[in-house]
Scaffold this motif. Structure first.
Motif, PDB file in Angstrom:
ATOM      1  N   UNK A  69      42.321 -12.772  -3.291  1.00 30.91           N
ATOM      2  CA  UNK A  69      43.206 -11.876  -2.558  1.00 30.91           C
ATOM      3  C   UNK A  69      43.987 -12.651  -1.491  1.00 30.91           C
ATOM      4  N   UNK A  70      45.238 -12.962  -1.804  1.00 32.59           N
ATOM      5  CA  UNK A  70      46.052 -13.787  -0.909  1.00 32.59           C
ATOM      6  C   UNK A  70      46.217 -13.160   0.469  1.00 32.59           C
ATOM      7  N   UNK A  71      46.458 -11.880   0.534  1.00 29.18           N
ATOM      8  CA  UNK A  71      46.663 -11.220   1.833  1.00 29.18           C
ATOM      9  C   UNK A  71      45.400 -11.282   2.691  1.00 29.18           C
ATOM     10  N   UNK A  72      44.248 -11.049   2.069  1.00 30.07           N
ATOM     11  CA  UNK A  72      42.989 -11.141   2.815  1.00 30.07           C
ATOM     12  C   UNK A  72      42.749 -12.560   3.322  1.00 30.07           C
ATOM     13  N   UNK A  73      43.036 -13.541   2.479  1.00 28.30           N
ATOM     14  CA  UNK A  73      42.834 -14.942   2.879  1.00 28.30           C
ATOM     15  C   UNK A  73      43.743 -15.277   4.056  1.00 28.30           C
ATOM     16  N   UNK A  74      45.035 -14.926   3.949  1.00 27.52           N
ATOM     17  CA  UNK A  74      45.984 -15.247   5.023  1.00 27.52           C
ATOM     18  C   UNK A  74      45.589 -14.604   6.343  1.00 27.52           C
ATOM     19  N   UNK A 103      59.041 -23.238   4.425  1.00 32.02           N
ATOM     20  CA  UNK A 103      57.799 -22.499   4.204  1.00 32.02           C
ATOM     21  C   UNK A 103      57.517 -21.483   5.294  1.00 32.02           C
ATOM     22  N   UNK A 104      57.697 -21.876   6.548  1.00 35.00           N
ATOM     23  CA  UNK A 104      57.478 -20.931   7.646  1.00 35.00           C
ATOM     24  C   UNK A 104      58.514 -19.811   7.629  1.00 35.00           C
ATOM     25  N   UNK A 105      59.758 -20.146   7.317  1.00 33.22           N
ATOM     26  CA  UNK A 105      60.799 -19.105   7.204  1.00 33.22           C
ATOM     27  C   UNK A 105      60.404 -18.077   6.154  1.00 33.22           C
ATOM     28  N   UNK A 106      59.970 -18.556   4.983  1.00 29.98           N
ATOM     29  CA  UNK A 106      59.584 -17.658   3.893  1.00 29.98           C
ATOM     30  C   UNK A 106      58.321 -16.864   4.230  1.00 29.98           C
ATOM     31  N   UNK A 107      57.349 -17.514   4.833  1.00 28.94           N
ATOM     32  CA  UNK A 107      56.064 -16.864   5.125  1.00 28.94           C
ATOM     33  C   UNK A 107      56.182 -15.792   6.204  1.00 28.94           C
ATOM     34  N   UNK A 108      57.154 -15.951   7.101  1.00 26.48           N
ATOM     35  CA  UNK A 108      57.296 -15.000   8.208  1.00 26.48           C
ATOM     36  C   UNK A 108      58.473 -14.051   8.022  1.00 26.48           C
ATOM     37  N   UNK A 109      59.153 -14.117   6.901  1.00 26.27           N
ATOM     38  CA  UNK A 109      60.340 -13.285   6.705  1.00 26.27           C
ATOM     39  C   UNK A 109      61.439 -13.642   7.694  1.00 26.27           C
ATOM     40  N   UNK A 110      61.477 -14.906   8.095  1.00 25.77           N
ATOM     41  CA  UNK A 110      62.500 -15.387   9.026  1.00 25.77           C
ATOM     42  C   UNK A 110      62.166 -15.178  10.489  1.00 25.77           C
ATOM     43  N   UNK A 111      61.004 -14.636  10.792  1.00 24.67           N
ATOM     44  CA  UNK A 111      60.617 -14.360  12.175  1.00 24.67           C
ATOM     45  C   UNK A 111      59.682 -15.447  12.704  1.00 24.67           C
ATOM     46  N   UNK A 164      48.060 -19.509  12.188  1.00 26.26           N
ATOM     47  CA  UNK A 164      47.261 -19.750  10.980  1.00 26.26           C
ATOM     48  C   UNK A 164      47.724 -18.862   9.842  1.00 26.26           C
ATOM     49  N   UNK A 165      47.984 -17.579  10.130  1.00 21.45           N
ATOM     50  CA  UNK A 165      48.435 -16.649   9.090  1.00 21.45           C
ATOM     51  C   UNK A 165      49.741 -17.130   8.466  1.00 21.45           C
ATOM     52  N   UNK A 166      50.692 -17.520   9.304  1.00 20.74           N
ATOM     53  CA  UNK A 166      51.984 -18.003   8.798  1.00 20.74           C
ATOM     54  C   UNK A 166      51.817 -19.315   8.039  1.00 20.74           C
ATOM     55  N   UNK A 171      51.780 -21.201   1.372  1.00 21.67           N
ATOM     56  CA  UNK A 171      51.300 -21.326  -0.005  1.00 21.67           C
ATOM     57  C   UNK A 171      50.886 -19.993  -0.622  1.00 21.67           C
ATOM     58  N   UNK A 172      50.574 -18.984   0.211  1.00 23.29           N
ATOM     59  CA  UNK A 172      49.963 -17.761  -0.311  1.00 23.29           C
ATOM     60  C   UNK A 172      50.770 -16.484  -0.095  1.00 23.29           C
ATOM     61  N   UNK A 173      51.912 -16.560   0.586  1.00 18.48           N
ATOM     62  CA  UNK A 173      52.696 -15.354   0.861  1.00 18.48           C
ATOM     63  C   UNK A 173      53.402 -14.846  -0.399  1.00 18.48           C
ATOM     64  N   UNK A 174      54.170 -13.789  -0.228  1.00 21.53           N
ATOM     65  CA  UNK A 174      54.960 -13.249  -1.344  1.00 21.53           C
ATOM     66  C   UNK A 174      56.093 -14.194  -1.745  1.00 21.53           C
ATOM     67  N   UNK A 175      56.463 -15.119  -0.847  1.00 23.47           N
ATOM     68  CA  UNK A 175      57.467 -16.149  -1.158  1.00 23.47           C
ATOM     69  C   UNK A 175      56.830 -17.525  -0.949  1.00 23.47           C
TER      70      UNK A 175
END
Length: 188
Positions: A69-74, A103-111, A164-166, A171-175
């Motif tokens: 479960x990627x969301x749980x891991x993140x 990677x950080x841009x994609x993982x955070x939706x640009x935030x 850590x989440x970002x 590697x594990x986000x939706x993008x």
């Protein structure tokens, strides 16, 4: 008596090979377990990061307990690590830093603004020359933060669960950086 001796020798050989088991991923060999600051983590899955037809690195995910479960891991405030084994001369410090930015841009939706200071510090861990065969260990240690190692040498620590989440979201986000690598890290 000979049967007992042969059985004992066979047991020792099997026992030794199991205790030192490793996983071949692309051009890299990853261990089944890793330990960072007394935290023993188990291999969850791995894959190869590709860009076009180039294999850039093999990446493995290590957790306290296996999960798909990627969301749980993140989002988990649990110790975990990602091992990156560089397998290409195409990777340079500047290319790695650019990939981290993306990677950080994609993982955070640009935030990225709330963790901008932490991102800058993290990118600094990749400022030295990167060579084929280098190994980066990116470990999140509960209560300590993200600890980064290059070839076994500690580069630094960054605190904060949001960072850590970002970071694991690269590697594990939706993008993710690579969809097949994400699937491999999740054990698929």
């Amino acid at each position: 008596m000979k049967k007992t001796i042969y059985a004992f020798i066979a047991f020792l050989i099997v026992g030794m090979s199991v205790s030192h088991a490793q996983i071949e991923i692309g051009a890299a060999t990853l261990p089944e377990t890793v330990t960072f600051e007394s935290q023993k983590l188990v291999y969850n899955g791995a894959g190869v990061r590709k860009k076009a037809w180039f294999k850039l690195y093999s990446g493995g995910l290590y957790l306290m307990e296996k999960s798909s479960d990627a969301k749980d891991i993140m989002s988990a405030d649990e110790s975990m690590a990602i091992k990156l084994h560089i397998t290409s001369r195409m990777i340079s410090s500047s290319k790695m830093i650019n990939a981290v930015n993306d990677g950080f841009e994609n993982a955070t939706g640009g935030n990225t603004a709330p963790i901008a200071t932490e991102i800058e510090k993290f990118k600094g861990f990749f400022s030295d020359e990167i060579n084929d065969g280098d190994i980066f260990d990116i470990a999140y240690i509960k209560g300590t933060g993200v600890v980064v190692y290059k070839n076994g040498t500690k580069k630094g620590t960054i605190t904060g669960l949001e960072f850590k989440k970002a970071l694991f979201g690269i590697w594990l986000s939706d993008k993710p950086a690579d969809k097949k690598l994400k699937k491999g890290m999740l054990g698929s």
